[in-house]
Write a protein that holds these residues in place. Structure first.
Motif, PDB file in Angstrom:
ATOM      1  N   ASN A 141       0.825  -1.206   0.000  1.00 11.51           N
ATOM      2  CA  ASN A 141       0.000   0.000   0.000  1.00 11.51           C
ATOM      3  C   ASN A 141       0.861   1.258   0.000  1.00 11.51           C
ATOM      4  OD1 ASN A 141      -2.854   1.160   0.433  1.00 11.51           O
ATOM      5  ND2 ASN A 141      -1.678   2.141   2.060  1.00 11.51           N
ATOM      6  N   LEU A 145       0.691   4.253  -2.770  1.00 12.38           N
ATOM      7  CA  LEU A 145       0.439   5.650  -2.439  1.00 12.38           C
ATOM      8  C   LEU A 145       1.582   6.547  -2.880  1.00 12.38           C
ATOM      9  CD1 LEU A 145      -1.226   5.504   1.097  1.00 12.38           C
ATOM     10  CD2 LEU A 145      -2.290   5.518  -1.155  1.00 12.38           C
ATOM     11  N   SER A 238      -4.842   6.150   3.028  1.00  8.22           N
ATOM     12  CA  SER A 238      -5.104   6.308   1.599  1.00  8.22           C
ATOM     13  C   SER A 238      -4.791   7.740   1.183  1.00  8.22           C
ATOM     14  CB  SER A 238      -6.560   5.967   1.289  1.00  8.22           C
ATOM     15  OG  SER A 238      -7.435   6.832   2.022  1.00  8.22           O
TER      16      SER A 238
END
Length: 559
Positions: A141, A145, A238
């Protein structure tokens, strides 16, 4: 050199030199052939215990009577004894035949070994595997990002470079924090696994040992290992890009969502194999009985008023801390001998005492609004309150402190959980915004085995029980009765079965209720006089502080 005396020679009878003798005297520790047994038994200066050679090691001498053989095991004192001991200082205790106890202990070791191998260790391995997946997702992740941030930044040219660097720095910091938490738990679990593996090895050695002292001295750690560590659930951050607006560039560039780590309550402790059977359940006995009366003679208020014994907290099966209406906290053994005394820093009596998981004493001091820790005889002030007065206290299974406190104007009451020196949780209101507790006076507190928080609220005439999150589970206002009497609870404690025991001083008896608030029974046949503080030791023996009598009663109330 006589070949029979060489290092490779077989075992021989130590009376006639016959090779491979089939018998062994466990008291004299010599090998015997069948022909020599009679001669050996003629020596009446000591007892003898001749057994088959493969049963050697199953005999031990009495520690108190050196010429006697231990034939029994005292369940109450946890020690091997001879017949003489059984009829003297252990008279009236519960005994088990020593060989049966040995075999039972072997069975227990076998069960512990199987549980470690088949259940506990695999569960820990599964948690470690889960952490590895979380770490991989975290890294994946993070890369995703970083790519999104860089792609968005290419459209904003030079003026956004510093923003990009700041955001990536924030992301790296989040990664480091999450990795630190995950790595910490992974290391702790791997350490526990190594302890489990070592324990498994030790148990296998015990199973192959005929040393009765080693086997009977075995103490299971499976209860400790059943307490699985919390399962961390990483909430991944996020990135949300915004439409480019140079006038509001900084705000519109985008931001990382905050990360979080939640404890997923998968059940902190595994059930022991067969936990639903009566073997692990300690049932209440019909007639509770007093095991010991310990008179506490040392309380002296110095004010010319009635002396009171107020609080009691077990340090071990053999030692117990007490406090009363003077400034001295005292540690007694089971013979009523004073082992240690500690004076409060302020010189006034402590509000309440508790023993931490590490064996240290904690006490509250309403006079100077402090919560204090005692190591040896040194008193360390942990927490100083403002606007609130600490009253009663207990230590939790996770070594947090739960402190009952009243506001300075006695208009409000709450419970605060401290983890170390940090305030971690406050419990004050129910889901309708109403106060859970009365606004003044004593409120003894205890964490139950299911992590419920139980408070004996004297002014409200109720036991108030909330769950670990502070949500009200139930309120107990006394047992059902056709002639309802007032219920004024004082001390409170819980046992290994999650039963809640509550002292009622005005109507001297102990109320026993289950973890869901259902009344079970009274303990009212032990000549109780003003029972106040309560504590339960590791064997579920109940200690009752009789306030006006300055006496401790040790009561056996369950099997």
């Amino acid at each position: 050199m006589d070949p029979r005396r060489s290092a490779q020679d077989v075992v021989r009878c130590q009376l006639c030199d016959t090779p491979v003798p089939p018998l062994y005297c466990g008291i004299c520790h010599i090998h015997l052939c069948k022909a020599c047994v009679g001669d050996h038994l003629l020596d009446e200066s000591t007892e003898h215990r001749v057994v088959p050679f493969d049963k050697r090691g199953l005999t031990t001498k009495c520690q108190k009577h050196s010429t006697k053989v231990c034939e029994l095991y005292c369940e109450e004192c946890d020690i091997s004894i001879c017949a003489t001991c059984a009829s003297s200082e252990h008279k009236g205790h519960e005994f088990t035949e020593i060989l049966k106890y040995f075999e039972d202990k072997k069975d227990a070791i076998q069960k512990d070994l199987q549980e470690l191998q088949k259940s506990i260790n695999p569960n820990y391995q599964e948690i470690v595997s889960h952490i590895s997946v979380q770490k991989a997702d975290l890294n994946k992740n993070s890369q995703k990002l970083t790519s999104a941030i860089n792609k968005h930044g290419e459209n904003l040219h030079t003026e956004v470079d510093i923003i990009i660097k700041n955001l990536i720095s924030n992301l790296d910091e989040m990664d480091l924090k999450q990795l630190a938490v995950l790595n910490k738990q992974e290391n702790e679990i791997k350490l526990t696994i190594s302890e489990i593996v070592q324990c498994t090895t030790d148990l296998e050695k015990l199973l192959n040992s005929n040393d009765i002292n080693l086997v009977t001295a075995y103490k299971s750690r499976n209860t400790e290992f059943r307490k699985l560590p919390p399962k961390l659930k990483v909430s991944l951050p996020s990135f949300t890009p915004q439409k480019i607006n140079k006038e509001q560039l900084y705000e519109q560039f985008g931001s990382l969502s905050s990360f979080s780590m939640n404890i997923e309550a998968h059940k902190n402790t595994m059930d022991a194999p067969g936990a639903d059977t009566s073997a692990s359940y300690k049932s209440l006995i019909d007639e509770p009985r007093i095991v010991k009366d310990i008179i506490v003679k040392d309380i002296n208020t110095g004010y010319g008023i009635q002396n009171y014994l107020r609080s009691v907290s077990c340090l071990s099966d053999e030692h117990i801390w007490t406090s009363g209406s003077d400034s001295i906290m005292r540690l007694y053994n089971m013979q009523g001998e004073l082992m240690k005394s500690v004076k409060t820093r302020s010189g006034t009596w402590p509000g309440d005492i508790a023993v931490t998981e590490s064996g240290y004493l904690v006490y509250t001091d309403e006079e100077d609004r402090s919560i204090n820790l005692v190591k040896t005889t040194d008193v360390q002030k942990l927490i100083k309150l403002q606007g609130w007065k600490p009253l009663n206290v207990c230590c939790t299974s996770s070594d947090d402190l739960l402190v009952v406190m009243n506001s300075d104007d006695n208009q409000k009451a709450k419970i605060v959980r401290y983890s170390g020196l940090k305030e971690k949780q406050t419990i004050e209101f129910n889901d309708k915004g109403q106060p859970l507790y009365s606004a003044c006076d004593i409120k003894y507190i205890k964490e139950n085995k299911n992590l419920d928080i139980c408070v004996a609220d004297w002014m409200a005439g109720a036991v108030v029980v909330v769950n670990q999150s502070g949500e009200l589970r139930f309120t107990f206002t006394g047992p059902p009765s056709s002639t309802k009497r007032s219920f004024k609870p004082y001390g409170i404690t819980t046992d290994s079965q999650s039963r809640i025991l509550v002292a009622a001083c005005d109507n001297p008896r102990i109320h026993v209720i289950d973890q869901d608030g259902q009344f079970l029974c009274f303990i009212d046949n032990c000549d109780l006089q003003c029972p106040w503080g309560l504590s339960v030791d590791a064997r579920d023996n109940l200690f009752v502080a009789e306030s006006t009598q300055c006496k401790l009663k040790k009561i056996k109330y369950c099997n």
